[in-house]
Each structure stands twice: as structure tokens, then as C-alpha cells.
Scaffold this motif. Structure first.
Motif, short mmCIF file in Angstrom:
data_model
loop_
_atom_site.label_atom_id
_atom_site.label_comp_id
_atom_site.label_asym_id
_atom_site.label_seq_id
_atom_site.Cartn_x
_atom_site.Cartn_y
_atom_site.Cartn_z
N ARG A 1 0.83 -1.20 0.00
CA ARG A 1 0.00 0.00 0.00
C ARG A 1 0.87 1.26 0.00
O ARG A 1 0.57 2.22 -0.70
N ASN A 2 1.97 1.25 0.74
CA ASN A 2 2.88 2.39 0.74
C ASN A 2 3.51 2.61 -0.64
O ASN A 2 3.68 3.74 -1.07
N ALA A 3 3.85 1.52 -1.33
CA ALA A 3 4.40 1.64 -2.68
C ALA A 3 3.37 2.23 -3.64
O ALA A 3 3.70 3.07 -4.49
N GLU A 4 2.11 1.81 -3.50
CA GLU A 4 1.05 2.37 -4.35
C GLU A 4 0.85 3.85 -4.06
O GLU A 4 0.73 4.65 -4.99
N VAL B 1 1.36 6.96 -6.78
CA VAL B 1 0.27 7.88 -7.10
C VAL B 1 0.61 9.31 -6.70
O VAL B 1 0.45 10.25 -7.49
N PHE B 2 1.12 9.48 -5.48
CA PHE B 2 1.39 10.83 -5.00
C PHE B 2 2.68 11.41 -5.58
O PHE B 2 2.96 12.59 -5.40
N ALA B 3 3.46 10.62 -6.28
CA ALA B 3 4.60 11.15 -7.04
C ALA B 3 4.15 11.52 -8.45
O ALA B 3 4.69 12.45 -9.06
N ALA B 4 3.16 10.82 -8.98
CA ALA B 4 2.68 11.10 -10.34
C ALA B 4 1.87 12.39 -10.41
O ALA B 4 1.91 13.10 -11.41
N LEU C 1 8.64 19.15 -9.05
CA LEU C 1 9.60 18.05 -9.23
C LEU C 1 10.20 17.62 -7.89
O LEU C 1 10.40 16.43 -7.64
N ALA C 2 10.49 18.59 -7.03
CA ALA C 2 11.02 18.27 -5.70
C ALA C 2 9.98 17.52 -4.87
O ALA C 2 10.32 16.60 -4.11
N THR C 3 8.72 17.89 -5.02
CA THR C 3 7.65 17.19 -4.30
C THR C 3 7.53 15.75 -4.77
O THR C 3 7.41 14.82 -3.96
N ALA C 4 7.60 15.54 -6.08
CA ALA C 4 7.54 14.17 -6.62
C ALA C 4 8.75 13.37 -6.17
O ALA C 4 8.62 12.19 -5.79
N TYR C 5 9.93 13.97 -6.16
CA TYR C 5 11.14 13.28 -5.71
C TYR C 5 11.02 12.91 -4.24
O TYR C 5 11.39 11.80 -3.84
N THR C 6 10.50 13.82 -3.44
CA THR C 6 10.33 13.56 -2.01
C THR C 6 9.43 12.36 -1.79
O THR C 6 9.73 11.49 -0.97
N MET C 7 8.34 12.31 -2.51
CA MET C 7 7.39 11.22 -2.30
C MET C 7 7.94 9.88 -2.78
O MET C 7 7.74 8.86 -2.13
N LYS C 8 8.63 9.90 -3.90
CA LYS C 8 9.07 8.64 -4.50
C LYS C 8 10.38 8.11 -3.91
O LYS C 8 10.52 6.91 -3.69
N TYR C 9 11.34 8.99 -3.64
CA TYR C 9 12.68 8.51 -3.33
C TYR C 9 13.16 8.76 -1.90
O TYR C 9 14.20 8.26 -1.52
N ILE C 10 12.45 9.55 -1.15
CA ILE C 10 12.86 9.77 0.24
C ILE C 10 11.88 9.02 1.14
O ILE C 10 10.73 9.41 1.27
#
Length: 190
Positions: free
Chosen positions: A44-47, A51-54, A89-98
């Protein structure tokens, strides 16, 4: 010393028709249930992360015309659009990679050797928040005469999406199976 046994409340035979199974789990069943819950939580966290990075990445599409349009848009509008895109872009990076960090209950922080990525991860959220505040102030103090095809309301989108992503990260961290793992050992050997 005699072997210890658990006491169970007396039940009449007709009452036991509803409750034929036992109420407690053995060690293997506890491990299996906790592992299953952890896998569900990770999935669920991966999903949520995807979504929140897209969403911020898709939002950049609406800001690209004001950045790339050759005529009618001033230099300051292009800079603010560029800042908006960088914030998204920083928001998407934060959600996906941090990965979201659970705070230590004792307030301790792990000691690590500093490197560039650690500094990026440490300052990306405060830097992004500062950009969002700047864009919000630009929106508040912008005059009504905006160029055609450009809406100053678009400057509020990065801040709103940053808040949504931070709330989603907080919700992801709020699910903690550590107390459940600690409970499983109380019944060991029973």
C-alpha cells in the motif's frame, strides 16, 4: 514446580458451539500474520508513493506553456513558472525517493557519515516549502493584469501538492507494526 497452564473460563457445552476454535495464536501463526500485515502495508505504501509522485509530475504540464511560450510573457513570470516546476519536481522526488522516517521514541538520531545525498534529503522539504511560500506571496501581491494564458492561481498548486504529499507521508508512517511485534513474544512458551 509443576508445569504452568493457562486457565480458561468454564463454559457450558451448548455455549461452545459458537466458539470451536481457540482464541490465541501460536508462534508460527503470529509470525505469519505479522509478515502478512507488513507485506500489505509495504504494498500500500508503494502504491501511495507512485500515485502521490505522479500527481505533481502531471501538474507540471499545466505550467510548461507559460515557461516555453515565446511572446507575451515577462521574465518574472517565467522565473516563477520555473520555480513552480522545480517545486513540483522536488515534491515528486520527495514522495518517491525519500522514505518516510518514523521518529525514534527516545529522540535519538542515527549517526551517519555526511554525503551529498544526505544533505539533499535533509534540505529538500524545507527548501521546497520556502519556494511554495514565495510563490504564495507572489500570488497574494500579484496585480490583476496577468498575461493571457497565464493564471497566477497556478502559483498555489505547488504548495497545495506539497501539503498533500506531506500528509500522505505522515499517514504512511502512522501505521506501525512494532507494538504488534512486541506483543508476540509475551505469549512465547505458553
Amino acid at each position: 514446580m509443576a508445569s504452568a497452564r493457562l486457565r480458561k473460563a468454564f463454559r457450558y457445552p451448548e455455549d461452545s458451539s459458537d466458539d470451536d476454535g481457540r482464541g490465541e495464536l501460536d508462534e508460527e501463526e503470529q509470525e505469519r500474520v505479522i509478515r502478512h500485515l507488513q507485506q500489505q502495508n509495504d504494498k500500500r505504501n508503494a502504491e501511495y508513493g507512485l500515485v502521490f509522485a505522479a500527481i505533481p509530475l502531471l501538474s507540471t504540464v499545466f505550467l510548461l506553456p507559460s515557461l516555453l511560450s515565446p511572446a507575451g510573457i515577462g521574465f518574472s513570470t517565467r522565473i516563477y513558472s520555473l520555480l513552480s516546476i522545480l517545486s513540483l519536481l522536488a515534491t515528486a522526488y520527495t514522495m518517491k525517493y525519500i522514505p518516510p522516517q518514523r521518529p525514534d521514541p527516545k529522540g535519538k538520531r542515527p549517526i551517519r557519515n555526511p554525503d551529498l545525498m544526505m544533505y539533499v534529503r535533509r534540505f529538500i522539504i524545507p527548501g521546497n516549502a520556502a519556494i511554495c511560500v514565495l510563490l504564495g506571496l507572489v500570488y497574494l501581491f500579484s496585480s490583476g493584469g496577468s498575461p493571457p494564458g497565464h493564471l497566477p492561481v497556478a502559483y498555489l498548486v505547488p504548495g497545495a501538492l506539497l501539503m498533500i504529499v506531506l500528509l500522505a507521508r505522515h499517514a504512511m508512517v502512522s501505521v506501525d507494526l512494532k507494538p504488534l511485534e512486541d506483543l508476540r513474544y509475551e505469549y512465547k512458551g505458553a
